[in-house]
Design an enzyme around this catalytic site. Structure first.
Site, PDB file in Angstrom:
ATOM      1  N   SER A 180       0.784  -1.186  -0.106  1.00 35.62           N
ATOM      2  CA  SER A 180       0.151   0.011   0.018  1.00 35.62           C
ATOM      3  C   SER A 180       0.913   1.134  -0.032  1.00 35.62           C
ATOM      4  O   SER A 180       2.022   1.049   0.361  1.00 35.62           O
ATOM      5  CB  SER A 180      -0.836  -0.005   1.144  1.00 35.62           C
ATOM      6  OG  SER A 180      -0.142   0.354   2.324  1.00 35.62           O
ATOM      7  N   LYS A 181       0.334   2.165  -0.198  1.00 36.51           N
ATOM      8  CA  LYS A 181       1.078   3.696  -0.295  1.00 36.51           C
ATOM      9  C   LYS A 181       1.813   3.767   1.158  1.00 36.51           C
ATOM     10  O   LYS A 181       3.069   4.388   1.125  1.00 36.51           O
ATOM     11  CB  LYS A 181       0.128   4.975  -0.505  1.00 36.51           C
ATOM     12  CG  LYS A 181      -0.435   4.523  -2.070  1.00 36.51           C
ATOM     13  CD  LYS A 181      -0.622   5.920  -2.608  1.00 36.51           C
ATOM     14  CE  LYS A 181      -1.094   5.814  -3.852  1.00 36.51           C
ATOM     15  NZ  LYS A 181      -2.660   5.464  -3.659  1.00 36.51           N
ATOM     16  N   ARG A 182       1.071   3.136   2.134  1.00 42.78           N
ATOM     17  CA  ARG A 182       1.906   3.406   3.571  1.00 42.78           C
ATOM     18  C   ARG A 182       3.029   2.552   3.620  1.00 42.78           C
ATOM     19  O   ARG A 182       4.013   2.656   4.421  1.00 42.78           O
ATOM     20  CB  ARG A 182       0.862   3.233   4.440  1.00 42.78           C
ATOM     21  CG  ARG A 182       0.095   4.465   5.090  1.00 42.78           C
ATOM     22  CD  ARG A 182      -0.911   3.959   6.175  1.00 42.78           C
ATOM     23  NE  ARG A 182      -2.008   3.398   5.254  1.00 42.78           N
ATOM     24  CZ  ARG A 182      -2.457   2.183   5.396  1.00 42.78           C
ATOM     25  NH1 ARG A 182      -1.898   1.283   6.313  1.00 42.78           N
ATOM     26  NH2 ARG A 182      -3.527   1.581   4.666  1.00 42.78           N
ATOM     27  N   ASN A 183       3.286   1.744   2.690  1.00 41.60           N
ATOM     28  CA  ASN A 183       4.156   0.527   2.908  1.00 41.60           C
ATOM     29  C   ASN A 183       5.437   0.518   2.152  1.00 41.60           C
ATOM     30  O   ASN A 183       5.564  -0.252   1.081  1.00 41.60           O
ATOM     31  CB  ASN A 183       3.199  -0.549   2.699  1.00 41.60           C
ATOM     32  CG  ASN A 183       3.565  -1.796   3.330  1.00 41.60           C
ATOM     33  OD1 ASN A 183       4.768  -1.839   3.631  1.00 41.60           O
ATOM     34  ND2 ASN A 183       2.618  -2.635   3.673  1.00 41.60           N
ATOM     35  N   GLY A 184       6.329   1.626   2.387  1.00 40.01           N
ATOM     36  CA  GLY A 184       7.757   1.701   1.691  1.00 40.01           C
ATOM     37  C   GLY A 184       7.558   2.309   0.377  1.00 40.01           C
ATOM     38  O   GLY A 184       6.565   2.899  -0.213  1.00 40.01           O
TER      39      GLY A 184
END
Ligand code: GLU
Ligand code: ZN
Length: 441
Positions: free
Chosen positions: A257-261
């Site tokens: 997800s966008k939050r994810n690296g």
């Protein structure tokens, strides 16, 4: 039965830059279409105007072109089934909503969000299913008149028949959904805007899509789409086939997800990654070309891609499959400081051993004398020194160099990496690796 050519679509809803997961899907769609001499369709799913913006649509196309994923039908190219932007097809969805209302496949639902919420909670407390309860399926004319008099504006829901849906997923095998867990879903909002499930199913039928190859996150919407095909009068042997690709996992083992690296493809592009290297890397997230090959060209992928070789488990699990878990290392070796660079201890132990010293020194010597620091030259001299010169097998020759230069056995294509890293750092790292290898006796 008439022979139908394969038609496969990539259908992004660009609400930002395309990320690694989207591109992996696009790449597989493209490769599947090319390998089967089918048609690759690009369709933009932009009915949710609050999320999709014109600049994202343009950038998605630009990214696909840069990666070499050319489409046969779609925006900018045209084709017999256009337009290919869903925002330009609203009339078609409205038409199908009307037909479903007329023939009883759909009905108006007047429930307010508060009412839905209250009933959902009550159902949950009673231990029952908490999806829509079918409240408005059989309203009397009086009840409808009352709701209308109250000024309520209805949404349109699809009437999900009783029973279950079974289909053979080309990656996962037979999948069954009990409709007890597939509540009547909304086809169109009160203002007439279509929802995803309606638009995607209608377009897959109207565009004569034969194969829906997409991410596993969409698996649960499949029974709804299949129900819509049925309601449109499509015979079951004409339903598109489905292939759901395993999740691409992020650096911490979580779904991307966008939050994810670092997941935006543009990030890689801006940092000098080569399109071919990215495709090569993404292709291996969940697909095995066989013979343990780790590098192949787009042309090879276009010729050989086979859905039967897609792994059904999330990319991580198979040891030969590269996942984004390695992304920090993969990027770190290029952009980190030299002081911060270290060789993965497990790889150092198994690869940087005394037997590797001649390989590493030969590589170092070959690269030291190199005139032009380019990928092709690097490949040429390393082949000459290690394969021809020392008579080594490819893997034996290159793995120590991989580990020395990138710190890791798992890395993007070797020669590209060396070119990007530059001469000075490469030679320094080879020196360090020789020292490590000598000391590992
Ligand atoms: N537009 C959907 C999405 O981006 C995908 C549709 C599909 O592939 O079925 O999530
Ligand atoms: Zn209702």
């Amino acid at each position: 039965m008439t022979e139908r050519g394969i038609r496969v679509r990539f259908a992004p809803s660009p609400s930002g830059d395309l990320h690694v997961g989207n591109i992996r899907t696009a790449l597989y769609d493209w490769a599947f279409a090319r390998a089967t001499r089918g048609t690759f369709v690009l369709r933009i799913e932009d009915t949710d105007a609050t999320r999709v913006r014109p600049e994202y649509i343009a950038s998605a196309q630009d990214t696909l072109r840069w990666l070499g994923l050319d489409w046969d039908e779609g925006p900018g190219v045209g084709g017999p089934f256009g337009p290919y932007l869903q925002s330009e097809r609203l009339g078609r969805y409205a038409e199908w909503v009307d037909r479903f209302l007329a023939d009883g496949h759909a009905y108006y639902c007047y429930c307010t969000p508060e009412e839905l919420q209250a009933r959902r909670e009550a159902a949950r407390e009673a231990g029952g299913p908490s999806g829509y309860d079918g409240h408005c399926r059989h309203l009397t004319a009086e009840q409808v008149a009352e709701y209308v008099a109250e000024g309520r504006r209805p949404v349109v829901r699809f009437l999900m028949p009783e029973g279950s849906t079974t289909f053979t997923d080309l990656v996962r095998g037979e999948v069954t959904f009990d409709h007890a867990h597939v509540p009547d879903f909304v086809l169109a909002r009160a203002d007439g805007r279509p929802l995803y499930t309606l638009a995607v199913a209608v377009d897959d039928v109207l565009m004569e899509i034969t194969h829906v190859v997409r991410g596993e996150d969409l698996l649960s919407s499949t029974p709804r789409q299949i129900a819509v095909y049925g309601a449109m009068g499509v015979p079951a042997d004409r339903f598109p086939a489905f292939a759901h690709l395993p999740y691409v996992l992020g650096p911490n083992g979580q779904r991307l997800s966008k939050r994810n690296g670092v997941v935006s493809i543009n990030w890689y592009r801006e940092h000098g990654f080569l399109a071919e290297a990215i495709c090569n890397y993404l292709a291996l997230l969940g697909w095995s070309p066989g013979e343990n090959r780790e590098e192949f060209t787009m042309a090879e992928m276009a010729a050989e891609f086979d859905l039967a070789r897609v792994n059904k488990n999330s990319a991580l699990i198979q040891t030969r499959i590269r996942t984004l878990r390695e992304a920090p290392e993969m990027l770190g070796f290029l952009f980190g400081t030299e002081a911060g660079f270290h060789v993965n201890p497990a790889d150092a132990e198994s690869v940087l051993v005394p037997e590797s010293v001649p390989v590493l020194t030969a590589a170092q010597k070959a690269l030291t004398g190199l005139g032009t620091w380019s990928r092709d030259e690097i490949e040429r001299v390393l082949w000459a020194a290690l394969i021809t010169g020392l008579g080594l097998k490819r893997r034996v020759a290159f793995i120590p160099v991989y580990v020395a230069v990138t710190g890791h056995r798992i890395a993007p294509p070797l020669f590209d990496s060396i070119e990007l890293l530059g001469r000075e750092k490469t030679l320094d790292r080879l020196t360090r690796a020789v020292r490590l290898a000598e000391g590992a006796a």
